[in-house]
Design a protein around this motif. Structure first.
Motif, short mmCIF file in Angstrom:
data_model
loop_
_atom_site.label_atom_id
_atom_site.label_comp_id
_atom_site.label_asym_id
_atom_site.label_seq_id
_atom_site.Cartn_x
_atom_site.Cartn_y
_atom_site.Cartn_z
N ILE A 18 0.86 -1.18 0.00
CA ILE A 18 0.00 0.00 0.00
C ILE A 18 0.90 1.23 0.00
O ILE A 18 1.65 1.46 0.96
CB ILE A 18 -0.91 0.01 1.24
CG1 ILE A 18 -1.73 -1.29 1.32
CG2 ILE A 18 -1.83 1.22 1.22
CD1 ILE A 18 -2.49 -1.46 2.62
N VAL A 19 0.84 2.00 -1.07
CA VAL A 19 1.77 3.12 -1.22
C VAL A 19 1.04 4.32 -1.81
O VAL A 19 0.53 4.25 -2.94
CB VAL A 19 2.96 2.75 -2.14
CG1 VAL A 19 3.92 3.91 -2.27
CG2 VAL A 19 3.68 1.51 -1.63
N GLY A 20 0.97 5.42 -1.06
CA GLY A 20 0.38 6.63 -1.63
C GLY A 20 -0.40 7.44 -0.61
O GLY A 20 -0.28 7.25 0.60
N PRO A 21 -1.23 8.38 -1.09
CA PRO A 21 -1.99 9.26 -0.21
C PRO A 21 -3.21 8.57 0.40
O PRO A 21 -3.89 7.79 -0.27
CB PRO A 21 -2.42 10.40 -1.15
CG PRO A 21 -2.55 9.72 -2.49
CD PRO A 21 -1.45 8.69 -2.53
N VAL A 22 -3.48 8.86 1.66
CA VAL A 22 -4.68 8.33 2.30
C VAL A 22 -5.88 9.14 1.80
O VAL A 22 -5.88 10.38 1.88
CB VAL A 22 -4.57 8.43 3.83
CG1 VAL A 22 -5.88 8.00 4.49
CG2 VAL A 22 -3.42 7.55 4.33
N PRO A 23 -6.89 8.49 1.26
CA PRO A 23 -8.03 9.22 0.69
C PRO A 23 -8.71 10.14 1.70
O PRO A 23 -8.93 9.76 2.86
CB PRO A 23 -8.98 8.10 0.25
CG PRO A 23 -8.11 6.90 0.08
CD PRO A 23 -7.03 7.03 1.10
N GLY A 24 -8.99 11.37 1.27
CA GLY A 24 -9.77 12.29 2.06
C GLY A 24 -9.02 13.11 3.09
O GLY A 24 -9.63 13.95 3.76
N ILE A 25 -7.72 12.89 3.21
CA ILE A 25 -6.95 13.63 4.21
C ILE A 25 -5.69 14.19 3.54
O ILE A 25 -4.79 13.43 3.15
CB ILE A 25 -6.56 12.74 5.41
CG1 ILE A 25 -7.80 12.11 6.03
CG2 ILE A 25 -5.81 13.58 6.44
CD1 ILE A 25 -7.50 11.14 7.14
N ARG A 26 -5.65 15.47 3.42
CA ARG A 26 -4.52 16.12 2.75
C ARG A 26 -3.24 15.99 3.59
O ARG A 26 -3.25 16.21 4.80
CB ARG A 26 -4.83 17.60 2.50
CG ARG A 26 -3.78 18.34 1.69
CD ARG A 26 -4.20 19.80 1.48
NE ARG A 26 -3.21 20.55 0.74
CZ ARG A 26 -3.12 20.59 -0.58
NH1 ARG A 26 -3.98 19.91 -1.30
NH2 ARG A 26 -2.19 21.30 -1.19
N GLY A 27 -2.15 15.62 2.93
CA GLY A 27 -0.86 15.54 3.60
C GLY A 27 -0.61 14.25 4.35
O GLY A 27 0.43 14.12 5.00
N LEU A 28 -1.52 13.29 4.26
CA LEU A 28 -1.33 12.00 4.95
C LEU A 28 -1.02 10.92 3.92
O LEU A 28 -1.76 10.72 2.96
CB LEU A 28 -2.58 11.63 5.74
CG LEU A 28 -2.50 10.34 6.56
CD1 LEU A 28 -1.38 10.41 7.59
CD2 LEU A 28 -3.84 10.05 7.24
N TRP A 29 0.11 10.24 4.16
CA TRP A 29 0.60 9.23 3.23
C TRP A 29 0.83 7.93 3.98
O TRP A 29 1.14 7.94 5.18
CB TRP A 29 1.91 9.69 2.59
CG TRP A 29 1.88 11.09 2.05
CD1 TRP A 29 2.06 12.24 2.75
CD2 TRP A 29 1.63 11.47 0.70
NE1 TRP A 29 1.95 13.34 1.93
CE2 TRP A 29 1.68 12.90 0.65
CE3 TRP A 29 1.38 10.79 -0.49
CZ2 TRP A 29 1.50 13.62 -0.52
CZ3 TRP A 29 1.20 11.49 -1.65
CH2 TRP A 29 1.25 12.90 -1.66
N VAL A 30 0.73 6.82 3.27
CA VAL A 30 0.98 5.53 3.90
C VAL A 30 1.85 4.68 2.99
O VAL A 30 1.71 4.72 1.75
CB VAL A 30 -0.35 4.82 4.24
CG1 VAL A 30 -1.16 4.51 2.99
CG2 VAL A 30 -0.10 3.54 5.03
N ALA A 31 2.77 3.94 3.60
CA ALA A 31 3.65 3.03 2.86
C ALA A 31 3.87 1.80 3.74
O ALA A 31 4.68 1.82 4.66
CB ALA A 31 4.98 3.71 2.53
#
Length: 397
Positions: free
Chosen positions: A343-356
């Motif tokens: 899982i790599v990329g931006p968390v939907p619906g929350i600006r500036g939150l990323w997950v890897a």
């Protein structure tokens, strides 16, 4: 995809290979400006405390997923060339094979010797039932994960990255009419100060905490398989040929087990070759609060030791110099070779939150590739080096 960050505080939660690679590649990005970007890695235990320090470190261009693995394999080569990885973290190309073995005290049929390299001479010859190559020096390599992750952390620190040892407790959000919901800070307790909760301001937060990612982002569902491993000093300090083995061993005391066996060259920790071996993962244990709290189970280590000792005198007559255990981040159970995440990329619906996260058994192999792509997503607004739309968190959250 979010628009690129122009300035601000980038906080990376997790000091494993993914978090450290992200920090490293952010400082190497053309848009990085030390006057504008403050990069902080927040790690609960120590750098490479989990599987990034206790994994095997096998690399393959044919790893999964294929949208990511070839890029990351090439990055490993480039990192080794640029930073002296051959000497600093044991980077080298290797042979790899699936091997069926029978341990001592079992009746052995004549082994099928076809295809066995001449320098592969450190297993008991009578133990080998079959040898099936799956990798060559053209597409397979290895590293010492702990040494690699710490070496990249040192380079990142020289480029301005700050590393804080502390336990992330919560991600705090703010909202506005123009931006909607966006990250604001991370609440954490410094190591050794569990009662002293502090805020760490952030314009971007990358959650790269392996299986602990779900503790901060409950919407990211992960399994946390646990694996035991040990490191052995071969008898007579003999040199062990670079053959990575994925085995099925039938031993007289344990029965059938499928450990991996990874010879390693001498390095900055040991001035002799070593043999790393790991047992199959289990799903019986709950995830501890941090990697440093992982419990090593003697029964699992004993079973592993008896199994690998039954097929190799250099192990049987050698010395166990380390026993360890770690947890991996897994999206779901899957068949060997099946592509599931990461899982790599931006968390939907929350600006500036990323997950890897969710790199599973290919964490060390794919860590640099994820780090490069995360740096591009944050500073360019999109991944440039590979098409990883299939890894977008929207598919998993």
């Amino acid at each position: 995809m979010d628009s690129p960050t122009q300035a601000g505080n980038i906080v990376i939660i997790g000091g494993g290979i993914v978090g450290i690679s992200t920090a490293y590649f952010l400082t190497r990005h053309a848009r990085y400006n030390a006057a504008l970007h403050k990069i902080t890695v927040l790690e609960a235990s120590e750098i490479a405390a989990g599987s990034s320090g206790k994994g095997g470190g096998f690399l393959a261009s044919w790893a999964t997923p294929q949208c990511l693995a070839p890029l990351s394999y090439e990055l490993h080569k480039r990192l080794a060339e640029e930073h002296g990885g051959e000497n600093k973290w044991g980077y080298r190309t290797v042979h790899a094979a699936e091997v069926k073995l029978r341990g001592r005290d079992l009746t052995n049929e004549d082994p099928d010797k076809v295809g066995i390299p001449a320098d592969f001479d450190w297993l008991d010859p009578a133990s080998i039932k079959s040898y099936h190559p799956v990798g060559t020096p053209a597409d397979s390599a290895q590293v010492h994960p702990f040494l690699l992750t710490n070496a990249l952390a040192d380079v990142a620190k020289e480029s301005g990255v700050k590393i804080i040892l502390g336990h992330a407790k919560a991600i705090n959000y703010t909202s506005s009419d123009s931006l909607g919901i966006h990250v604001g800070s991370v609440s954490y307790t410094p190591q050794g100060q569990p009662e002293n909760e502090m805020p760490l301001p952030a314009s971007d937060i990358v959650v790269a905490a392996g299986p602990w990612t779900s503790k901060l982002l409950p919407q990211v569902k992960l399994l946390s398989p646990k694996g035991h491993s040990m490191v052995i000093q071969p008898s007579n300090n003999r040199t062990i040929s670079p053959h990575i083995l994925f085995t099925e061993i039938q031993s007289p005391e344990v029965g059938t087990l499928t450990p991996d066996i990874y010879p390693r060259p001498r390095d900055s920790i040991h001035d002799f070759d070593t043999i790393y071996t790991s047992a199959p993962d289990s799903y019986n244990d709950d995830l501890p609060s941090r990697a440093s709290d992982t419990v090593i189970e003697k029964e699992g280590i004993d079973k592993l030791c008896k199994t690998v000792s039954s097929v190799a005198g250099v192990i049987r007559d050698g010395k166990v110099i380390a026993t360890q255990a770690c947890y991996k981040a897994q999206i779901r159970k899957h068949e060997e070779g099946q592509e599931v995440g990461p899982i790599v990329g931006p968390v939907p619906g929350i600006r500036g939150l990323w997950v890897a996260t969710g790199l599973d058994e290919w964490g060390v192999q794919n860590g640099p590739g994820v780090g490069l792509l995360m740096s591009e997503m944050i500073l360019d607004g999109d991944a440039r080096s590979a098409d990883v739309r299939a890894l977008d968190p929207k598919h998993w959250i």
